[in-house]
Design a protein around this motif. Structure first.
Motif, short mmCIF file in Angstrom:
data_model
loop_
_atom_site.label_atom_id
_atom_site.label_comp_id
_atom_site.label_asym_id
_atom_site.label_seq_id
_atom_site.Cartn_x
_atom_site.Cartn_y
_atom_site.Cartn_z
N VAL A 25 0.88 -1.16 0.00
CA VAL A 25 0.00 0.00 0.00
C VAL A 25 0.92 1.21 0.00
O VAL A 25 1.84 1.29 0.82
N GLU A 26 0.70 2.13 -0.92
CA GLU A 26 1.61 3.26 -1.06
C GLU A 26 0.85 4.58 -1.09
O GLU A 26 -0.30 4.64 -1.49
N GLY A 27 1.54 5.63 -0.65
CA GLY A 27 0.96 6.97 -0.72
C GLY A 27 1.31 7.80 0.49
O GLY A 27 2.00 7.34 1.40
N ARG A 28 0.80 9.02 0.52
CA ARG A 28 0.97 9.86 1.69
C ARG A 28 0.03 9.38 2.78
O ARG A 28 -1.01 8.79 2.50
N ALA A 29 0.42 9.66 4.02
CA ALA A 29 -0.31 9.05 5.14
C ALA A 29 -0.82 10.08 6.13
O ALA A 29 -0.29 11.19 6.24
N ARG A 30 -1.86 9.69 6.84
CA ARG A 30 -2.40 10.45 7.95
C ARG A 30 -2.43 9.55 9.17
O ARG A 30 -2.85 8.39 9.08
N ALA A 31 -1.95 10.04 10.30
CA ALA A 31 -1.95 9.25 11.53
C ALA A 31 -3.35 9.21 12.12
O ALA A 31 -3.94 10.25 12.41
N VAL A 32 -3.87 8.01 12.31
CA VAL A 32 -5.19 7.83 12.93
C VAL A 32 -5.03 7.75 14.45
O VAL A 32 -5.76 8.37 15.21
N ASP A 33 -4.07 6.95 14.87
CA ASP A 33 -3.67 6.89 16.28
C ASP A 33 -2.18 6.54 16.30
O ASP A 33 -1.51 6.69 15.28
N GLY A 34 -1.68 6.07 17.42
CA GLY A 34 -0.24 5.85 17.52
C GLY A 34 0.31 4.67 16.75
O GLY A 34 1.53 4.55 16.59
N ASP A 35 -0.54 3.79 16.26
CA ASP A 35 -0.05 2.64 15.48
C ASP A 35 -0.90 2.36 14.24
O ASP A 35 -0.82 1.30 13.65
N VAL A 39 -3.33 5.34 4.59
CA VAL A 39 -2.38 5.50 3.48
C VAL A 39 -3.13 5.35 2.17
O VAL A 39 -3.71 4.29 1.91
N GLY A 40 -3.15 6.40 1.40
CA GLY A 40 -3.86 6.33 0.12
C GLY A 40 -5.31 5.94 0.28
O GLY A 40 -5.87 5.21 -0.55
N GLY A 41 -5.93 6.41 1.37
CA GLY A 41 -7.34 6.12 1.61
C GLY A 41 -7.61 4.78 2.26
O GLY A 41 -8.77 4.41 2.47
N GLN A 42 -6.58 4.02 2.60
CA GLN A 42 -6.74 2.70 3.22
C GLN A 42 -6.16 2.69 4.63
O GLN A 42 -5.07 3.21 4.86
N LYS A 43 -6.89 2.10 5.58
CA LYS A 43 -6.41 1.99 6.95
C LYS A 43 -5.31 0.94 7.02
O LYS A 43 -5.46 -0.18 6.52
N VAL A 44 -4.21 1.31 7.66
CA VAL A 44 -3.06 0.40 7.79
C VAL A 44 -2.62 0.36 9.25
O VAL A 44 -2.33 1.40 9.84
N ARG A 45 -2.59 -0.83 9.83
CA ARG A 45 -2.11 -1.04 11.19
C ARG A 45 -0.64 -1.43 11.11
O ARG A 45 -0.29 -2.37 10.40
N VAL A 85 5.68 3.46 1.74
CA VAL A 85 5.52 2.17 1.08
C VAL A 85 5.33 1.15 2.19
O VAL A 85 6.20 0.97 3.03
N CYS A 86 4.17 0.51 2.20
CA CYS A 86 3.82 -0.43 3.27
C CYS A 86 3.72 -1.85 2.72
O CYS A 86 2.89 -2.11 1.84
N ALA A 87 4.56 -2.73 3.23
CA ALA A 87 4.54 -4.13 2.81
C ALA A 87 3.53 -4.87 3.68
O ALA A 87 3.74 -5.05 4.88
N VAL A 88 2.45 -5.28 3.09
CA VAL A 88 1.35 -5.90 3.83
C VAL A 88 1.71 -7.31 4.28
O VAL A 88 2.17 -8.13 3.49
N GLN A 89 1.47 -7.56 5.58
CA GLN A 89 1.75 -8.88 6.16
C GLN A 89 0.47 -9.68 6.41
O GLN A 89 0.48 -10.90 6.37
N ASP A 90 -0.62 -8.97 6.66
CA ASP A 90 -1.86 -9.65 7.07
C ASP A 90 -3.01 -8.64 7.01
O ASP A 90 -2.80 -7.45 6.72
N VAL A 91 -4.21 -9.11 7.31
CA VAL A 91 -5.38 -8.25 7.48
C VAL A 91 -5.98 -8.57 8.83
O VAL A 91 -6.18 -9.75 9.17
N ASP A 92 -6.24 -7.55 9.66
CA ASP A 92 -6.76 -7.83 11.00
C ASP A 92 -8.29 -7.95 11.00
O ASP A 92 -8.93 -7.83 9.95
N ARG A 93 -8.86 -8.20 12.15
CA ARG A 93 -10.30 -8.45 12.25
C ARG A 93 -11.14 -7.22 11.94
O ARG A 93 -12.34 -7.31 11.74
N TYR A 94 -10.51 -6.04 11.91
CA TYR A 94 -11.22 -4.81 11.56
C TYR A 94 -11.11 -4.49 10.07
O TYR A 94 -11.57 -3.45 9.62
#
Length: 219
Positions: A25-35, A39-45, A85-94
């Motif tokens: 997942v790539e792009g500019r990011a906004r911090a939702v919380d501390g972790d 990114v590019g409109g997608q939530k990333v943990r 640039v975020c290398a996806v490892q998994d998808v969480d329950r959310y």
């Protein structure tokens, strides 16, 4: 034996490749919380790290410290306007992508843990264990405060989960119909629970709360 039309459809489905998880997942990011980032409109943990909950408070120098908000501010400062640039490892329950994110070759999760604003989430990975050890030894961030590890804080259930990280203000209706709103970090915030049946609600800003007839809590 001749195959029926339905059998042919089933066979076709069996041989078709299943949808795969996006590799990055790539792009500019906004911090939702501390972790968590958007990114590019997608939530990333962030993978392998755990930061204080947004409404979590700690104690530093004998005073209450809104460490959850501070963690988000730290993450926001790290990502700035950089392209991640975020290398996806998994998808969480959310439904969030769980990923290792980098900006300019720097690991965002490692920076958060090394600065003491998040901990290594050892239940899932030891990737940042050394960074945590170093931050703890130097007394950085959370390690200079009294606090409860985020996972324990969540399990304790002391605070009601914030349904939207951008709208954490709690509008409480007390005895006699008094309408009071509590900001993250205030003394009674964690113990205040929102019951919509009583006319209580979440707000995204103080001006929104005041417009609805609520006043700020004294402490």
């Amino acid at each position: 034996m001749a195959l029926t039309f339905r059998s042919l459809i089933v066979l076709a489905l069996l041989v078709l490749p299943l949808p795969s998880l996006a590799a990055t997942v790539e792009g500019r990011a906004r911090a939702v919380d501390g972790d968590t980032l958007e990114v590019g409109g997608q939530k990333v943990r962030l993978f392998g790290v755990d930061a204080p909950e947004l409404d979590q408070t700690c104690e530093r120098g004998g005073r209450r410290w809104a460490c959850g908000r501070a963690a988000r501010e730290e993450l926001a400062g790290i990502v700035g306007r950089k392209r991640l640039v975020c290398a996806v490892q998994d998808v969480d329950r959310y439904g969030r992508a769980v990923a290792v994110c980098e900006a300019g070759g720097e690991d965002i999760g490692a920076l958060m843990v090394r600065r003491g604003m998040a901990v290594a989430y050892l239940r899932y990975s030891s990737r940042y264990a050394n960074a945590e050890t170093a931050a703890r030894a130097e007394g950085l961030g959370l390690w200079a405060a009294e606090w409860v590890v985020p996972e324990a804080y969540r399990q304790a259930g002391d605070a009601q989960a914030v349904p939207d990280a951008d709208c954490p203000i709690k509008g409480n209706v007390g005895s006699g119909g008094k309408r009071i709103y509590h900001m993250p970090g205030q003394a009674d915030y964690a113990g205040t629970r929102i019951d919509p049946r009583k006319g209580e609600q979440w707000f995204c800003s103080e001006s929104e709360a005041r417009a609805a007839g609520f006043r700020r809590a004294a402490r």
